[in-house]
Design a protein around this motif. Structure first.
Motif, PDB file in Angstrom:
ATOM      1  N   LEU A 118       0.840  -1.207   0.000  1.00  4.92           N
ATOM      2  CA  LEU A 118       0.000   0.000   0.000  1.00  4.92           C
ATOM      3  C   LEU A 118       0.870   1.250   0.000  1.00  4.92           C
ATOM      4  O   LEU A 118       0.670   2.167  -0.795  1.00  4.92           O
ATOM      5  CB  LEU A 118      -0.913   0.000   1.232  1.00  4.92           C
ATOM      6  CG  LEU A 118      -2.149  -0.888   1.171  1.00  4.92           C
ATOM      7  CD1 LEU A 118      -2.863  -0.882   2.503  1.00  4.92           C
ATOM      8  CD2 LEU A 118      -3.078  -0.431   0.068  1.00  4.92           C
ATOM      9  N   ALA A 119       1.845   1.259   0.894  1.00  2.92           N
ATOM     10  CA  ALA A 119       2.704   2.433   0.993  1.00  2.92           C
ATOM     11  C   ALA A 119       3.494   2.627  -0.299  1.00  2.92           C
ATOM     12  O   ALA A 119       3.633   3.753  -0.799  1.00  2.92           O
ATOM     13  CB  ALA A 119       3.644   2.293   2.176  1.00  2.92           C
ATOM     14  N   GLY A 120       3.984   1.526  -0.854  1.00  2.69           N
ATOM     15  CA  GLY A 120       4.746   1.625  -2.096  1.00  2.69           C
ATOM     16  C   GLY A 120       3.896   2.187  -3.221  1.00  2.69           C
ATOM     17  O   GLY A 120       4.353   3.021  -4.012  1.00  2.69           O
ATOM     18  N   GLY A 155     -12.106   4.831  -7.601  1.00  4.58           N
ATOM     19  CA  GLY A 155     -11.124   5.684  -6.949  1.00  4.58           C
ATOM     20  C   GLY A 155      -9.789   4.980  -6.889  1.00  4.58           C
ATOM     21  O   GLY A 155      -9.628   3.886  -7.430  1.00  4.58           O
ATOM     22  N   TYR A 156      -8.821   5.609  -6.248  1.00  2.45           N
ATOM     23  CA  TYR A 156      -7.508   4.975  -6.097  1.00  2.45           C
ATOM     24  C   TYR A 156      -7.641   3.629  -5.394  1.00  2.45           C
ATOM     25  O   TYR A 156      -7.028   2.646  -5.754  1.00  2.45           O
ATOM     26  CB  TYR A 156      -6.578   5.869  -5.271  1.00  2.45           C
ATOM     27  CG  TYR A 156      -6.025   7.030  -6.031  1.00  2.45           C
ATOM     28  CD1 TYR A 156      -5.018   6.845  -6.968  1.00  2.45           C
ATOM     29  CD2 TYR A 156      -6.501   8.309  -5.811  1.00  2.45           C
ATOM     30  CE1 TYR A 156      -4.499   7.917  -7.665  1.00  2.45           C
ATOM     31  CE2 TYR A 156      -5.984   9.382  -6.494  1.00  2.45           C
ATOM     32  CZ  TYR A 156      -4.986   9.182  -7.419  1.00  2.45           C
ATOM     33  OH  TYR A 156      -4.477  10.234  -8.111  1.00  2.45           O
ATOM     34  N   LEU A 208      -4.103   7.674   3.121  1.00  3.31           N
ATOM     35  CA  LEU A 208      -4.807   6.401   3.292  1.00  3.31           C
ATOM     36  C   LEU A 208      -3.887   5.226   2.961  1.00  3.31           C
ATOM     37  O   LEU A 208      -3.844   4.219   3.662  1.00  3.31           O
ATOM     38  CB  LEU A 208      -6.038   6.379   2.384  1.00  3.31           C
ATOM     39  CG  LEU A 208      -6.901   5.131   2.409  1.00  3.31           C
ATOM     40  CD1 LEU A 208      -7.647   5.034   3.726  1.00  3.31           C
ATOM     41  CD2 LEU A 208      -7.897   5.129   1.253  1.00  3.31           C
ATOM     42  N   PHE A 209      -3.132   5.391   1.884  1.00  2.00           N
ATOM     43  CA  PHE A 209      -2.242   4.308   1.455  1.00  2.00           C
ATOM     44  C   PHE A 209      -0.984   4.227   2.308  1.00  2.00           C
ATOM     45  O   PHE A 209      -0.558   3.150   2.709  1.00  2.00           O
ATOM     46  CB  PHE A 209      -1.855   4.491  -0.023  1.00  2.00           C
ATOM     47  CG  PHE A 209      -2.867   3.936  -0.979  1.00  2.00           C
ATOM     48  CD1 PHE A 209      -2.702   2.677  -1.533  1.00  2.00           C
ATOM     49  CD2 PHE A 209      -3.988   4.662  -1.325  1.00  2.00           C
ATOM     50  CE1 PHE A 209      -3.628   2.154  -2.410  1.00  2.00           C
ATOM     51  CE2 PHE A 209      -4.923   4.154  -2.212  1.00  2.00           C
ATOM     52  CZ  PHE A 209      -4.749   2.893  -2.751  1.00  2.00           C
ATOM     53  N   THR A 210      -0.354   5.363   2.542  1.00  6.09           N
ATOM     54  CA  THR A 210       0.946   5.322   3.212  1.00  6.09           C
ATOM     55  C   THR A 210       0.835   5.468   4.729  1.00  6.09           C
ATOM     56  O   THR A 210       1.781   5.145   5.435  1.00  6.09           O
ATOM     57  CB  THR A 210       1.877   6.432   2.683  1.00  6.09           C
ATOM     58  OG1 THR A 210       1.220   7.677   2.892  1.00  6.09           O
ATOM     59  CG2 THR A 210       2.170   6.252   1.220  1.00  6.09           C
TER      60      THR A 210
END
Lengths: 297, 321
Positions: free
Chosen positions: A113-115, A199-200, B36-38
């Motif tokens: 997710l972070a990547g 969405g994303y 949200l992602f990071t």
């Protein structure tokens, strides 16, 4: 990178294209196979010793005369390992399975997710965040084990699965690898999803992840192996024998005063067995993952 | 630099993407989605990576025995203590000796194996697996096999049996630092464990060398074998070689498992991490000095990484992607 087929994840399997250029070099074909065979022999000897000792009696292992094979194969050693009350081996095997599995699932979730966020979502300070992640690569986690232990023990997580798993989830390195991968992911696929109103978050789960399964498999294999084999952190956290992982348990048997050879070797064999399976079935992704990433996490 | 970087992050393929497409269709703003992602990762990173680092820094300036909330500030005393401490300095020497052995040998062996496997026409996958399989073993398992079977100091150990055939007396491989046979045990164990992994890196790099280079060399009259290896293969592998050496160095810095298990209870042959482990978590529970040692070690690793990065341009690659 121009391909838009759904098979984008399958970037170049390790094609065994033989290199013809060096043909007729320093070595003849026979010489080549002899050299490779000798090297292979030395790489296999430790495995042979492991299996041989695991299936022998103590008397035979410590006997004066070296025997290539045990005279009488002791399959009963397997049963003895798991019923012997003095060695809580089954528990440690279970601990390792739980820890390595949850570790792998958690790392993949959090780091992918972070990547993705770092690679794809436009945000003013994204590059500052990225450098903050990169900075942690310079500080090997193994070096911070002293304050990490202090932190985890003040949380009351010593001897718990939480303590074994959670601190290891935030691998700057795995995040970095996912970012690199997502940068190369064809944008067209996601744009199509956006046109359809996703969405994303939706695009990530419905388009990006299903099309990246190969990369995820490669990272999962590497992460699982590292999780299963890690020693320093479980050693620090696992104070009570009930929370030992396989590696800590083995280490403790090794330094114990009373050494029961056949049980220790049988335990070691069982500690390696799951990863041998991983190797046999997932080798393709493993090799590909290493070749792609170049680095162990 | 920093502004273009932001744009790169946002649009890795600006030429192809249609910039006219409005982002209105997205749910939530990009900023919200970014966090949200990071967010989960960054929170964890802050708690479990940055906090320990800062805590370690803070502890290293205090006298902290048996406590992690010390109140006695001692300045650089822990640092001067560690840097003049024979055990800690000795552990840095141990690391240097270890790196001097293990880095070149692993480099040469993994490259050699890759060259062999790459030229095989049959059973290539089989031999690749054979050399790669030790990667599945943990350092603990390897230490156990090495200590209790191959280099067991008694008669029934494999090595002692083998040298016995030639009439050589038993050698106490691990129990005696004089002569330092334990280096042979430690280096061979790590060689066995990690060579296959780096062989894969070299194999991948070898397969990326364009075949035309070899054809051109053949036309120019280069003899296959040493000449092509020296003038084509080796230069083409330069980037991989440098990366491998950097990885090997960092891995050597972090050596713990096999030293801890092979040389348990001995006071010699301790690399830095083992030394720090005993210092901080052993009987003295000296968190202050332990943290100072960890900081010194981190600075050393950073210095080596940056120095090597200067030569090979580590991290430069991601801008070109």
């Amino acid at each position: 990178m121009t391909t838009t087929t759904p098979e984008v994840g399958k970037s170049a399997p390790p094609s065994p294209k033989p290199r013809r250029g060096g043909r007729g070099g320093v070595m003849s074909s026979t010489g080549l196979y002899i050299a490779t065979g000798i090297a292979g022999f030395f790489f296999l000897v430790p495995f042979y010793l492991l299996v041989r000792n695991a299936l022998s009696t103590d008397a035979e292992i410590t006997g004066e005369n070296w025997k290539f094979f045990p005279t009488d194969i002791q399959w009963g050693n397997v049963k003895e390992l798991f019923t012997d009350g003095t060695v809580p081996f089954g528990q440690s095997l279970w601990n390792s399975a739980v820890v390595a599995t949850l570790h792998t699932a958690g790392v993949l979730l959090v780091c992918s997710l972070a990547g993705y966020g770092l690679a794809r979502i436009p945000y003013r300070h994204a590059n500052k965040v990225f450098y903050a992640v990169l900075g942690t690569l310079m500080v090997p986690t193994a070096v911070t084990f002293v304050p990490s232990f202090v932190l985890v023990s003040s949380l009351g997580w010593v001897d718990t699965y939480r303590g074994l798993i959670v601190p290891g989830l935030f691998s700057g390195f795995t995040c970095f690898l996912f970012r690199q991968y997502f940068l190369g992911f064809p944008k067209e696929l996601e744009e199509a999803a956006r046109v359809d109103g996703l969405g994303y978050w939706g695009a990530y789960w419905r388009i990006v992840v299903p099309n990246s399964l190969n990369f995820f498999a490669a990272m999962a294999t590497i992460t699982f192996i590292n999780g299963w084999n890690s020693f320093l952190w479980p050693l620090v956290i696992g104070q009570d024998p009930g929370s030992w992982t396989v590696q800590v348990a083995l280490s403790n048997y090794m330094t114990n005063q009373t050494v029961v050879f056949h049980l220790i070797f049988m335990a070691t064999a069982f500690s390696i067995l799951p990863l041998v399976f991983v190797f046999l079935f997932l080798q393709r992704w493993l090799v590909q993952g290493i070749a792609q990433t170049g680095i162990k996490g | 630099m920093s502004t273009t970087k932001t744009r790169d992050l946002a649009r890795p393929a600006p030429a192809k993407a249609s910039p006219a497409k409005p982002r209105r269709g997205l749910r939530g703003s990009p900023t919200f989605n970014f966090w949200l992602f990071t967010g989960p990762f960054l929170i964890g990173l802050a708690i479990f990576v940055y906090a320990p680092i800062l805590w370690s820094l803070w502890l290293s300036f205090f006298e902290a025995r048996f406590t992690v909330t010390p109140d006695k500030f001692v300045g650089f005393e822990n640092y001067t203590y560690m840097l003049t401490n024979d055990d800690f300095v000795g552990s840095l020497v141990t690391f240097t000796v270890f790196a001097a052995f293990i880095v070149p040998t692993t480099w040469a062996l993994s490259l050699g194996l890759a060259l062999l496997v790459n030229r095989l026409r049959f059973m290539r996958a089989f031999f690749r697996s054979v050399f790669f399989l030790p990667t599945a073993c943990s350092y603990v398992a390897a230490a156990l096999i090495w200590k209790m079977s191959i280099f067991s100091g008694v008669r029934f150990g494999l090595m002692n049996t083998v040298i016995g055939w030639f009439g050589v007396e038993n050698i106490a491989w691990l129990a005696d630092p004089n002569p330092p046979w334990y280096w042979l045990v430690i280096v061979t164990a790590r060689l066995w464990l990690q060579s296959g992994f780096y062989m894969i890196l070299f194999l991948a790099a070898l397969q990326n060398i364009p075949g035309e280079l070899y054809e051109a060399a053949a036309i120019d009259g280069a003899k296959p074998g040493w000449q092509t290896f020296r003038h084509i293969t080796l230069p083409q592998l330069r980037a991989t070689s440098t990366a491998v050496i950097l990885l090997l160095l960092i891995a050597a810095y972090q050596a713990f498992d096999e030293f801890f298990n092979l040389l348990s209870k001995t006071t010699w042959g301790r690399p830095p991490l083992v030394e720090l482990y005993y210092k901080a978590l052993g009987e003295s529970q000296d968190y202050g000095s332990g943290s100072a040692g960890a900081v010194i070690l981190t600075v050393l690793i950073c210095a080596v990484t940056l120095l090597q990065g200067k030569f090979m341009g580590f991290g430069r690659g991601d801008e070109s992607k």
